[in-house]
Design an enzyme around this catalytic site. Structure first.
Site, short mmCIF file in Angstrom:
data_model
loop_
_atom_site.label_atom_id
_atom_site.label_comp_id
_atom_site.label_asym_id
_atom_site.label_seq_id
_atom_site.Cartn_x
_atom_site.Cartn_y
_atom_site.Cartn_z
N GLY A 14 3.64 3.29 -1.97
CA GLY A 14 2.94 4.64 -1.76
C GLY A 14 1.84 4.57 -1.00
CB VAL A 16 -2.50 4.78 -4.28
CG1 VAL A 16 -3.69 3.99 -5.18
CG2 VAL A 16 -3.38 6.39 -4.23
CB CYS A 132 -9.28 10.68 -6.76
SG CYS A 132 -8.15 12.31 -6.99
CD GLN A 159 -9.08 17.55 -6.07
OE1 GLN A 159 -9.79 18.03 -7.18
NE2 GLN A 159 -8.14 16.74 -6.42
N GLY A 163 -4.05 13.11 -1.98
CA GLY A 163 -4.06 12.96 -3.58
C GLY A 163 -2.72 13.18 -4.08
CG HIS A 245 -10.75 14.42 -3.11
ND1 HIS A 245 -9.61 14.67 -2.15
CD2 HIS A 245 -10.10 14.03 -4.19
CE1 HIS A 245 -8.32 14.20 -2.90
NE2 HIS A 245 -8.72 13.98 -4.08
P1 A2P Z 1 9.35 4.11 -3.88
O1 A2P Z 1 8.67 4.39 -2.65
O2 A2P Z 1 10.39 3.17 -3.72
O3 A2P Z 1 9.71 5.77 -4.58
P2 A2P Z 1 3.41 8.10 -3.57
O4 A2P Z 1 2.15 8.45 -4.72
O5 A2P Z 1 2.75 7.86 -2.32
O6 A2P Z 1 4.39 8.95 -3.47
O7 A2P Z 1 3.79 6.68 -3.96
C1 A2P Z 1 4.51 6.68 -5.23
C2 A2P Z 1 4.83 5.05 -5.64
O8 A2P Z 1 5.23 4.96 -6.52
C3 A2P Z 1 5.97 4.61 -4.66
O9 A2P Z 1 5.50 3.18 -4.20
C4 A2P Z 1 7.28 4.60 -5.43
O10 A2P Z 1 8.20 3.86 -4.88
C5 A2P Z 1 6.62 4.35 -6.82
N1 A2P Z 1 7.35 4.74 -7.82
C6 A2P Z 1 7.58 6.16 -8.03
N2 A2P Z 1 8.25 6.27 -8.97
C7 A2P Z 1 8.92 4.89 -9.57
C8 A2P Z 1 9.76 4.16 -10.56
N3 A2P Z 1 10.45 5.19 -11.23
N4 A2P Z 1 9.70 3.02 -10.41
C9 A2P Z 1 9.10 2.24 -9.35
N5 A2P Z 1 8.40 2.75 -8.53
C10 A2P Z 1 8.22 4.12 -8.59
#
Ligand code: A2P
Length: 344
Positions: A14, A16, A132, A159, A163, A245
């Site tokens: 993701g 972050v 944040c 923001q 975010g 932000h």
């Molecule tokens: P994935 O890319 O495999 O979905 P962002 O806030 O930028 O959308 O990123 C969210 C992060 O949280 C990503 O790395 C996403 O992985 C991970 N994530 C979201 N839900 C889950 C989950 N249920 N189990 C593991 N990782 C998760």
């Protein structure tokens, strides 16, 4: 034998998570063992960690006894489910979601302000990373609060879409192109069009007609400043900026303090850059000052002409760095102290 520090980054694919990985490298953790965790759909992907590429592992299958620390940034639901599991396995957690921020026995930490809460924590402890908008506002106002007290704060936040994670950034890019090509704009990550617009609702509505994002500013400010009486009246607005932000902060101190004193306090405060140059080329904006930087920038410091103890500020910060990943890594760094690294 190696006794390298072992760090799990949960949500490593993701916005972050990616920033956490690069900030870990920047902060001397490049030789650590890294576990990059995400959902099953990311299996087969790799993430960059300094000069290394690390294969993504599936969170659900991960044994947290393989990590000394875990930095969680994969949403509140994921933290509620997996943080207790990590903690029970003796892995110390720094959680970037709102899942545990209000728990009385879980420290909510901005290292410049209340790093003392990290002393004496044991393996398996949980530390919460604030929201944040709260982090950057508090880095800016904590020096004033410490000396003159603060009765109340009116704040409007502007923001950026990061975010809301990757999907927020993708939506702004897509809608911008669609608008400029005279196509229909279809909102998905945000309830209303975000390109060329300002949306006055972030997160869910509460019973008191504030949003949860706005109330986080109240709850977290009281907890971090250890000041249950401080009032925070917030309006949180999403704007079409990718990173950084901005906040228009209007506060009233408890005791008299001059702007000259505030200036001096701010110049001495850690993590904060006060910009006094009012020339056009020095104007402080999210894009020119916040994005990609570690510091929180304060400008437009002035007396509120309608109130004898009123102070106005403009505060910008990188919401993904200081607002999330950097603050988490600073917490980690403080906890690890001299024990870092270390191949034997
Ligand atoms: P994935 O890319 O495999 O979905 P962002 O806030 O930028 O959308 O990123 C969210 C992060 O949280 C990503 O790395 C996403 O992985 C991970 N994530 C979201 N839900 C889950 C989950 N249920 N189990 C593991 N990782 C998760």
């Amino acid at each position: 034998m190696s006794n390298k520090l072992r760090i799990a980054v949960v949500g490593a694919t993701g916005a972050v998570g990616e920033s956490m990985l690069s900030i870990l490298v920047e902060n001397g953790f490049k030789d650590c063992t890294i576990h990059a965790l995400a959902s099953e759909k990311s299996l087969g992907k790799t993430v960059e960690f300094g000069k290394r590429f690390v294969a993504v592992e599936v969170l659900e299958d991960f044994d947290f006894s393989q990590a000394d620390f875990a930095l969680f940034s994969a949403g509140g639901g994921t933290s509620l489910k997996y943080v207790p599991r990590a903690s029970a396995a003796g892995c110390t957690v720094i959680d970037n979601t709102s899942a545990f921020r209000q728990d009385d026995d879980i420290p909510l930490v901005v290292p410049e302000i209340n790093a003392d809460l990290l002393e004496g924590l044991e393996a398996g402890a949980i530390v919460a990373n604030p929201n944040c908008s709260t982090i950057q506002m508090l880095v800016a106002i904590a020096p004033i609060h410490a000396v003159a007290g603060i009765e109340r704060i009116n704040v409007a936040t502007y923001q950026s879409v990061s975010g809301a994670g990757r999907k927020g950034m993708e939506e702004l890019a897509r809608q911008t192109m669609d608008r400029l090509s005279f196509k229909d704009v279809v909102p998905s990550a945000f309830a209303q069009p975000i390109a060329f617009n300002a949306i006055p609702v972030i997160d869910t509505m509460q019973d008191n007609d504030y949003t949860r994002e706005e109330m986080k500013l109240q709850w977290e400010t009281s907890k971090i400043l250890r000041d249950p009486a401080i009032g925070v009246n917030a309006t949180a607005v999403r704007i079409p900026v990718f990173f950084g932000h901005s906040e228009a902060v209007h506060l009233e101190t408890t005791r008299d303090i001059s702007i000259a004193e505030v200036r001096e306090l701010m110049h001495a405060a850690p993590g904060l850059e006060l910009v006094e140059d009012l020339s056009p080329e020095a104007q402080v904006t999210a894009v020119t000052h916040a994005a990609g930087k570690d510091a929180v920038y304060v400008s437009r410091l002035r007396r509120d002409h309608t109130h004898p103890r009123g102070i106005n500020l403009w505060v910008v910060g990188d919401n993904v760095r200081k607002g999330a990943a950097l603050n988490a890594v600073q917490i980690l760094k403080t906890m690890v102290g001299d024990k870092m690294s270390v191949e034997t």
